[in-house]
Motif scaffolding. Sequence first.
Motif, PDB file in Angstrom:
ATOM      1  N   ALA A 151      10.471 -71.469 -55.646  1.00  0.00           N
ATOM      2  CA  ALA A 151      11.302 -72.550 -56.174  1.00  0.00           C
ATOM      3  C   ALA A 151      12.242 -72.026 -57.248  1.00  0.00           C
ATOM      4  O   ALA A 151      11.937 -71.066 -57.953  1.00  0.00           O
ATOM      5  CB  ALA A 151      10.415 -73.644 -56.748  1.00  0.00           C
ATOM      6  N   GLY A 152      13.387 -72.692 -57.344  1.00  0.00           N
ATOM      7  CA  GLY A 152      14.301 -72.415 -58.441  1.00  0.00           C
ATOM      8  C   GLY A 152      14.165 -73.521 -59.461  1.00  0.00           C
ATOM      9  O   GLY A 152      13.060 -73.963 -59.789  1.00  0.00           O
ATOM     10  N   LEU A 153      15.269 -74.006 -59.958  1.00  0.00           N
ATOM     11  CA  LEU A 153      15.281 -75.103 -60.911  1.00  0.00           C
ATOM     12  C   LEU A 153      14.765 -76.371 -60.230  1.00  0.00           C
ATOM     13  O   LEU A 153      15.293 -76.788 -59.203  1.00  0.00           O
ATOM     14  CB  LEU A 153      16.704 -75.311 -61.415  1.00  0.00           C
ATOM     15  N   ILE A 154      13.731 -76.984 -60.802  1.00  0.00           N
ATOM     16  CA  ILE A 154      13.154 -78.209 -60.258  1.00  0.00           C
ATOM     17  C   ILE A 154      13.446 -79.356 -61.219  1.00  0.00           C
ATOM     18  O   ILE A 154      13.166 -79.254 -62.418  1.00  0.00           O
ATOM     19  CB  ILE A 154      11.633 -78.079 -60.053  1.00  0.00           C
ATOM     20  N   LEU A 155      13.994 -80.427 -60.701  1.00  0.00           N
ATOM     21  CA  LEU A 155      14.290 -81.619 -61.492  1.00  0.00           C
ATOM     22  C   LEU A 155      13.651 -82.835 -60.833  1.00  0.00           C
ATOM     23  O   LEU A 155      13.187 -82.755 -59.704  1.00  0.00           O
ATOM     24  CB  LEU A 155      15.807 -81.828 -61.602  1.00  0.00           C
ATOM     25  N   GLY A 156      13.659 -83.960 -61.550  1.00  0.00           N
ATOM     26  CA  GLY A 156      13.163 -85.194 -60.968  1.00  0.00           C
ATOM     27  C   GLY A 156      12.087 -85.854 -61.804  1.00  0.00           C
ATOM     28  O   GLY A 156      11.711 -85.366 -62.881  1.00  0.00           O
ATOM     29  N   PRO A 157      11.567 -86.992 -61.338  1.00  0.00           N
ATOM     30  CA  PRO A 157      10.505 -87.694 -62.056  1.00  0.00           C
ATOM     31  C   PRO A 157       9.296 -86.797 -62.310  1.00  0.00           C
ATOM     32  O   PRO A 157       9.003 -85.904 -61.521  1.00  0.00           O
ATOM     33  CB  PRO A 157      10.144 -88.846 -61.102  1.00  0.00           C
ATOM     34  N   GLN A 188      22.503 -75.266 -58.555  1.00  0.00           N
ATOM     35  CA  GLN A 188      21.507 -75.157 -57.490  1.00  0.00           C
ATOM     36  C   GLN A 188      20.161 -75.566 -58.082  1.00  0.00           C
ATOM     37  O   GLN A 188      19.700 -74.987 -59.068  1.00  0.00           O
ATOM     38  CB  GLN A 188      21.453 -73.718 -56.964  1.00  0.00           C
ATOM     39  N   TYR A 189      19.559 -76.582 -57.521  1.00  0.00           N
ATOM     40  CA  TYR A 189      18.283 -77.095 -58.010  1.00  0.00           C
ATOM     41  C   TYR A 189      17.616 -77.808 -56.840  1.00  0.00           C
ATOM     42  O   TYR A 189      18.197 -77.949 -55.768  1.00  0.00           O
ATOM     43  CB  TYR A 189      18.496 -78.076 -59.180  1.00  0.00           C
ATOM     44  N   VAL A 190      16.394 -78.273 -57.051  1.00  0.00           N
ATOM     45  CA  VAL A 190      15.745 -79.080 -56.023  1.00  0.00           C
ATOM     46  C   VAL A 190      15.043 -80.245 -56.694  1.00  0.00           C
ATOM     47  O   VAL A 190      14.407 -80.089 -57.749  1.00  0.00           O
ATOM     48  CB  VAL A 190      14.754 -78.243 -55.180  1.00  0.00           C
ATOM     49  N   ASP A 191      15.200 -81.431 -56.138  1.00  0.00           N
ATOM     50  CA  ASP A 191      14.435 -82.586 -56.589  1.00  0.00           C
ATOM     51  C   ASP A 191      12.977 -82.330 -56.213  1.00  0.00           C
ATOM     52  O   ASP A 191      12.666 -81.905 -55.096  1.00  0.00           O
ATOM     53  CB  ASP A 191      14.958 -83.851 -55.903  1.00  0.00           C
ATOM     54  N   GLU A 197       8.228 -82.765 -49.989  1.00  0.00           N
ATOM     55  CA  GLU A 197       8.365 -83.095 -48.563  1.00  0.00           C
ATOM     56  C   GLU A 197       8.522 -81.842 -47.722  1.00  0.00           C
ATOM     57  O   GLU A 197       7.979 -81.746 -46.612  1.00  0.00           O
ATOM     58  CB  GLU A 197       9.550 -84.042 -48.352  1.00  0.00           C
ATOM     59  N   TRP A 198       9.260 -80.859 -48.239  1.00  0.00           N
ATOM     60  CA  TRP A 198       9.398 -79.613 -47.473  1.00  0.00           C
ATOM     61  C   TRP A 198       8.051 -78.916 -47.342  1.00  0.00           C
ATOM     62  O   TRP A 198       7.715 -78.395 -46.274  1.00  0.00           O
ATOM     63  CB  TRP A 198      10.410 -78.668 -48.129  1.00  0.00           C
ATOM     64  N   GLY A 284      13.839 -77.423 -42.402  1.00  0.00           N
ATOM     65  CA  GLY A 284      13.679 -78.826 -42.733  1.00  0.00           C
ATOM     66  C   GLY A 284      14.010 -79.275 -44.137  1.00  0.00           C
ATOM     67  O   GLY A 284      13.856 -80.461 -44.449  1.00  0.00           O
ATOM     68  N   LEU A 285      14.469 -78.379 -45.007  1.00  0.00           N
ATOM     69  CA  LEU A 285      14.795 -78.807 -46.369  1.00  0.00           C
ATOM     70  C   LEU A 285      16.006 -79.730 -46.364  1.00  0.00           C
ATOM     71  O   LEU A 285      17.062 -79.377 -45.858  1.00  0.00           O
ATOM     72  CB  LEU A 285      15.090 -77.603 -47.267  1.00  0.00           C
ATOM     73  N   THR A 286      15.839 -80.915 -46.917  1.00  0.00           N
ATOM     74  CA  THR A 286      16.953 -81.835 -47.143  1.00  0.00           C
ATOM     75  C   THR A 286      16.939 -82.226 -48.614  1.00  0.00           C
ATOM     76  O   THR A 286      15.868 -82.345 -49.228  1.00  0.00           O
ATOM     77  CB  THR A 286      16.849 -83.102 -46.276  1.00  0.00           C
ATOM     78  N   CYS A 287      18.128 -82.426 -49.183  1.00  0.00           N
ATOM     79  CA  CYS A 287      18.239 -82.675 -50.621  1.00  0.00           C
ATOM     80  C   CYS A 287      18.990 -83.971 -50.884  1.00  0.00           C
ATOM     81  O   CYS A 287      20.104 -84.151 -50.398  1.00  0.00           O
ATOM     82  CB  CYS A 287      18.950 -81.506 -51.301  1.00  0.00           C
ATOM     83  N   ARG A 288      18.382 -84.844 -51.639  1.00  0.00           N
ATOM     84  CA  ARG A 288      18.986 -86.137 -51.966  1.00  0.00           C
ATOM     85  C   ARG A 288      20.134 -85.949 -52.959  1.00  0.00           C
ATOM     86  O   ARG A 288      20.201 -84.936 -53.662  1.00  0.00           O
ATOM     87  CB  ARG A 288      17.927 -87.074 -52.516  1.00  0.00           C
ATOM     88  N   PRO A 289      21.022 -86.927 -53.082  1.00  0.00           N
ATOM     89  CA  PRO A 289      22.150 -86.820 -54.001  1.00  0.00           C
ATOM     90  C   PRO A 289      21.688 -86.711 -55.452  1.00  0.00           C
ATOM     91  O   PRO A 289      20.648 -87.254 -55.839  1.00  0.00           O
ATOM     92  CB  PRO A 289      22.913 -88.134 -53.774  1.00  0.00           C
ATOM     93  N   VAL A 290      22.478 -86.023 -56.256  1.00  0.00           N
ATOM     94  CA  VAL A 290      22.135 -85.833 -57.663  1.00  0.00           C
ATOM     95  C   VAL A 290      22.020 -87.164 -58.381  1.00  0.00           C
ATOM     96  O   VAL A 290      21.180 -87.330 -59.283  1.00  0.00           O
ATOM     97  CB  VAL A 290      23.156 -84.903 -58.351  1.00  0.00           C
ATOM     98  N   ALA A 291      22.835 -88.146 -58.012  1.00  0.00           N
ATOM     99  CA  ALA A 291      22.777 -89.453 -58.673  1.00  0.00           C
ATOM    100  C   ALA A 291      21.415 -90.107 -58.506  1.00  0.00           C
ATOM    101  O   ALA A 291      20.916 -90.787 -59.412  1.00  0.00           O
ATOM    102  CB  ALA A 291      23.874 -90.362 -58.116  1.00  0.00           C
ATOM    103  N   GLU A 292      20.785 -89.896 -57.356  1.00  0.00           N
ATOM    104  CA  GLU A 292      19.460 -90.468 -57.113  1.00  0.00           C
ATOM    105  C   GLU A 292      18.408 -89.788 -57.972  1.00  0.00           C
ATOM    106  O   GLU A 292      17.531 -90.439 -58.555  1.00  0.00           O
ATOM    107  CB  GLU A 292      19.107 -90.354 -55.638  1.00  0.00           C
ATOM    108  N   THR A 293      18.482 -88.469 -58.061  1.00  0.00           N
ATOM    109  CA  THR A 293      17.545 -87.720 -58.897  1.00  0.00           C
ATOM    110  C   THR A 293      17.651 -88.158 -60.351  1.00  0.00           C
ATOM    111  O   THR A 293      16.644 -88.397 -61.025  1.00  0.00           O
ATOM    112  CB  THR A 293      17.820 -86.206 -58.786  1.00  0.00           C
ATOM    113  N   VAL A 294      18.882 -88.271 -60.843  1.00  0.00           N
ATOM    114  CA  VAL A 294      19.104 -88.664 -62.235  1.00  0.00           C
ATOM    115  C   VAL A 294      18.603 -90.089 -62.482  1.00  0.00           C
ATOM    116  O   VAL A 294      17.899 -90.356 -63.464  1.00  0.00           O
ATOM    117  CB  VAL A 294      20.595 -88.532 -62.599  1.00  0.00           C
TER     118      VAL A 294
END
Length: 333
Positions: A151-157, A188-191, A197-198, A284-294
């Motif tokens: 993993a790289g930078l991880i963000l999210g709840p 470059q980050y991942v929620d 999910e991945w 299978g990696l899919t990434c949600r929009p940054v606005a959703e993560t924030v």
Amino acid sequence: MRLLVLGGTEFAGRAVAEAALGRGWEVTVLNRGRHAPVPGARTLVGDRTAPGGLDALKDGEWDAVVDTWSAAPRAVHEAARLLRGRARRYVYVSSCSVYTWAPPAGYAEDAPLVEGAEPDAEQTDYARDKRGGELAAVDAFGEADSVLVRAGLILGPYENVGRLPWWLTRTARGGPVLAPGPRELPLQYVDVRDLAEWILGAVEQGLSGPFNLISPQGHATMGELLEACVRVTGGPAELRWTAPETVLDAGIEPWTQLPVWVPPGSDLHDALHSADVSRAVATGLTCRPVAETVADTWRWLQEIGGEAPLRPDRTQKGLDPEVEAKVLAAGTE
């Protein structure tokens, strides 16, 4: 699926447990019992740093194990050896820090790795500890039955490192905000939920080997991230975009004092925001929009009282208000 999560109550581990329960999986978590358990998961109590700390795992079988350990590789080695033969796959959440510093822009999973790591070592430094954890998983389960999630930078709840929470609390405070430029700087980050999910998809597909697990390059920009923070917090914040040279000349540390941001064209930016993630995307990696993560991170922060619970083993993030004001007073773009 029967899933065992070692940890399972904080950030990445919690996201994995919640995602698995959402799929109807049977989830067991092992932890020290210091944080609220995930509703619906079976909880086992054990401290893997203490003698007998894995006794609760002496019985039971699982389709997969997810391990997010970040300290002494020996703890991964002991758990993996104990579970060998009673779990089909071992997923170790590692880090892109395992690559020899500084990896060039576009580095893939075959880039050179740090030296000096051992699977049964005591704690040394983050890069060698994570690489040692990888070696521990492979030593016990073999290359065919282990997944190394770099993993790289991880963000999210649930973030307990303090990067996105700091930006959210800063924009909520309002006023002129030192926004490190350029606005178009690719990130470059991942929620954490997309990471989770991945991982579950990797278990279902029977994947193995190492995967760089971050969003594709440029999935978001620094401008999109900070503008989303201003929108969701609703405070009277005014982003003052400031040239990278001005930020650096003020002695401000990228990544820590201004979380997420590193100057463009630097080795730091290439290493942290320029990995090749085509292997993860293809599986299978899919990434949600940054606005959703924030927005979701801000909602979580509000639910817990506005202050993120920070890990004691990580450096403090954020910029002193006096330093920020001084740089802004000196002039911005």
